[in-house]
Motif scaffolding. Structure first.
Motif, PDB file in Angstrom:
ATOM      1  N   GLU A 115      60.263  25.687  28.965  1.00  0.00           N
ATOM      2  CA  GLU A 115      59.032  25.555  29.749  1.00  0.00           C
ATOM      3  C   GLU A 115      58.457  24.151  29.659  1.00  0.00           C
ATOM      4  O   GLU A 115      57.949  23.618  30.641  1.00  0.00           O
ATOM      5  N   ARG A 116      58.544  23.537  28.484  1.00  0.00           N
ATOM      6  CA  ARG A 116      58.049  22.166  28.342  1.00  0.00           C
ATOM      7  C   ARG A 116      58.882  21.209  29.197  1.00  0.00           C
ATOM      8  O   ARG A 116      58.355  20.385  29.944  1.00  0.00           O
ATOM      9  N   LEU A 117      60.212  21.330  29.127  1.00  0.00           N
ATOM     10  CA  LEU A 117      61.097  20.475  29.929  1.00  0.00           C
ATOM     11  C   LEU A 117      60.863  20.685  31.428  1.00  0.00           C
ATOM     12  O   LEU A 117      60.777  19.723  32.192  1.00  0.00           O
ATOM     13  N   PHE A 118      60.785  21.931  31.845  1.00  0.00           N
ATOM     14  CA  PHE A 118      60.611  22.273  33.261  1.00  0.00           C
ATOM     15  C   PHE A 118      59.270  21.770  33.782  1.00  0.00           C
ATOM     16  O   PHE A 118      59.194  21.177  34.863  1.00  0.00           O
ATOM     17  N   ALA A 119      58.196  21.994  33.018  1.00  0.00           N
ATOM     18  CA  ALA A 119      56.855  21.576  33.448  1.00  0.00           C
ATOM     19  C   ALA A 119      56.766  20.058  33.576  1.00  0.00           C
ATOM     20  O   ALA A 119      56.203  19.545  34.552  1.00  0.00           O
ATOM     21  N   ARG A 120      57.324  19.321  32.633  1.00  0.00           N
ATOM     22  CA  ARG A 120      57.296  17.850  32.696  1.00  0.00           C
ATOM     23  C   ARG A 120      58.093  17.336  33.893  1.00  0.00           C
ATOM     24  O   ARG A 120      57.629  16.490  34.642  1.00  0.00           O
ATOM     25  N   LYS A 121      59.306  17.850  34.023  1.00  0.00           N
ATOM     26  CA  LYS A 121      60.218  17.352  35.054  1.00  0.00           C
ATOM     27  C   LYS A 121      59.750  17.691  36.464  1.00  0.00           C
ATOM     28  O   LYS A 121      59.823  16.860  37.364  1.00  0.00           O
ATOM     29  N   ASN A 122      59.284  18.901  36.669  1.00  0.00           N
ATOM     30  CA  ASN A 122      58.997  19.369  38.024  1.00  0.00           C
ATOM     31  C   ASN A 122      57.527  19.335  38.427  1.00  0.00           C
ATOM     32  O   ASN A 122      57.232  19.300  39.621  1.00  0.00           O
ATOM     33  N   PHE A 123      56.621  19.355  37.451  1.00  0.00           N
ATOM     34  CA  PHE A 123      55.192  19.369  37.784  1.00  0.00           C
ATOM     35  C   PHE A 123      54.423  18.213  37.175  1.00  0.00           C
ATOM     36  O   PHE A 123      53.236  18.048  37.451  1.00  0.00           O
ATOM     37  N   LEU A 125      53.480  18.076  34.139  1.00  0.00           N
ATOM     38  CA  LEU A 125      52.517  18.714  33.248  1.00  0.00           C
ATOM     39  C   LEU A 125      53.111  18.881  31.858  1.00  0.00           C
ATOM     40  O   LEU A 125      54.328  18.881  31.691  1.00  0.00           O
ATOM     41  N   GLU A 126      52.254  19.067  30.868  1.00  0.00           N
ATOM     42  CA  GLU A 126      52.716  19.301  29.500  1.00  0.00           C
ATOM     43  C   GLU A 126      52.922  20.777  29.193  1.00  0.00           C
ATOM     44  O   GLU A 126      53.565  21.125  28.212  1.00  0.00           O
ATOM     45  N   SER A 127      52.354  21.655  30.022  1.00  0.00           N
ATOM     46  CA  SER A 127      52.569  23.084  29.806  1.00  0.00           C
ATOM     47  C   SER A 127      52.888  23.752  31.141  1.00  0.00           C
ATOM     48  O   SER A 127      52.510  23.270  32.206  1.00  0.00           O
ATOM     49  N   MET A 128      53.551  24.859  31.051  1.00  0.00           N
ATOM     50  CA  MET A 128      54.058  25.563  32.222  1.00  0.00           C
ATOM     51  C   MET A 128      52.966  26.395  32.894  1.00  0.00           C
ATOM     52  O   MET A 128      52.325  27.207  32.250  1.00  0.00           O
ATOM     53  N   PRO A 129      52.762  26.194  34.204  1.00  0.00           N
ATOM     54  CA  PRO A 129      51.858  27.086  34.928  1.00  0.00           C
ATOM     55  C   PRO A 129      52.605  28.394  35.242  1.00  0.00           C
ATOM     56  O   PRO A 129      53.771  28.366  35.625  1.00  0.00           O
ATOM     57  N   HIS A 130      51.952  29.518  35.042  1.00  0.00           N
ATOM     58  CA  HIS A 130      52.582  30.816  35.305  1.00  0.00           C
ATOM     59  C   HIS A 130      51.841  31.512  36.433  1.00  0.00           C
ATOM     60  O   HIS A 130      50.622  31.510  36.470  1.00  0.00           O
TER      61      HIS A 130
END
Length: 155
Positions: A115-123, A125-130
């Protein structure tokens, strides 16, 4: 990593090149098998943790239903326009469903890195929006094939 690529060794990516490529790329194409045996393909964003490809999929999608029934999957990440620029990776294997379905953000140590990798790369952000509509699929590939036609040289 996974099974060794047998052909195209000249254009095959090294493990370091493969890791860097999967870390920097954003979009993949995911192929699943429908109940009638026909393939189904669609695009998704992903995150790569160095071992597994993490896919954040809608749980009310044809892809999700296909994978619940038959977890076999093939994923392609590629780019390039001209022949000498083509490069990419195909990963295949069986997906695992990870975390709650759908994902609402309950604490889940297994998903922290993805979630940290995905949130940084795609948004950015430092945390994942759900949104309560998506959930995680993890592919730890059984087979990996890669190509980088830039290694052939030429014009």
């Amino acid at each position: 990593m996974a099974a060794t690529q047998r052909r195209g060794r000249r254009i095959m990516m090294t493990e370091g090149e493969l890791d860097a490529y999967l870390t920097e790329r954003r979009t993949c194409r995911v192929a699943t098998v429908s109940p009638d045996g026909r393939p189904h393909a669609g695009a998704l964003w992903f995150a790569w943790d160095g071992t597994s490809l993490w896919l954040y999929s809608l749980t009310r999608s044809r892809r999700w239903a296909d994978l619940r029934r038959d977890p076999r999957i093939a994923v392609v990440i590629d780019d390039g326009e001209e022949y000498g620029e083509l490069r990419g990776v195909e990963l295949s294997g069986t997906v695992e469903f990870a975390g709650e379905v759908p994902r609402t953000g309950e604490p889940c140590p297994e998903l922290e890195l993805a979630e940290r990798l995905f949130a940084r790369k795609n948004f950015g952000l430092e945390s994942m929006p759900h949104d309560g509509r998506h959930a995680w699929l993890r592919l730890t590939p059984d087979a990996v094939a890669s190509w980088d036609f830039r290694k052939l040289g030429g014009p």
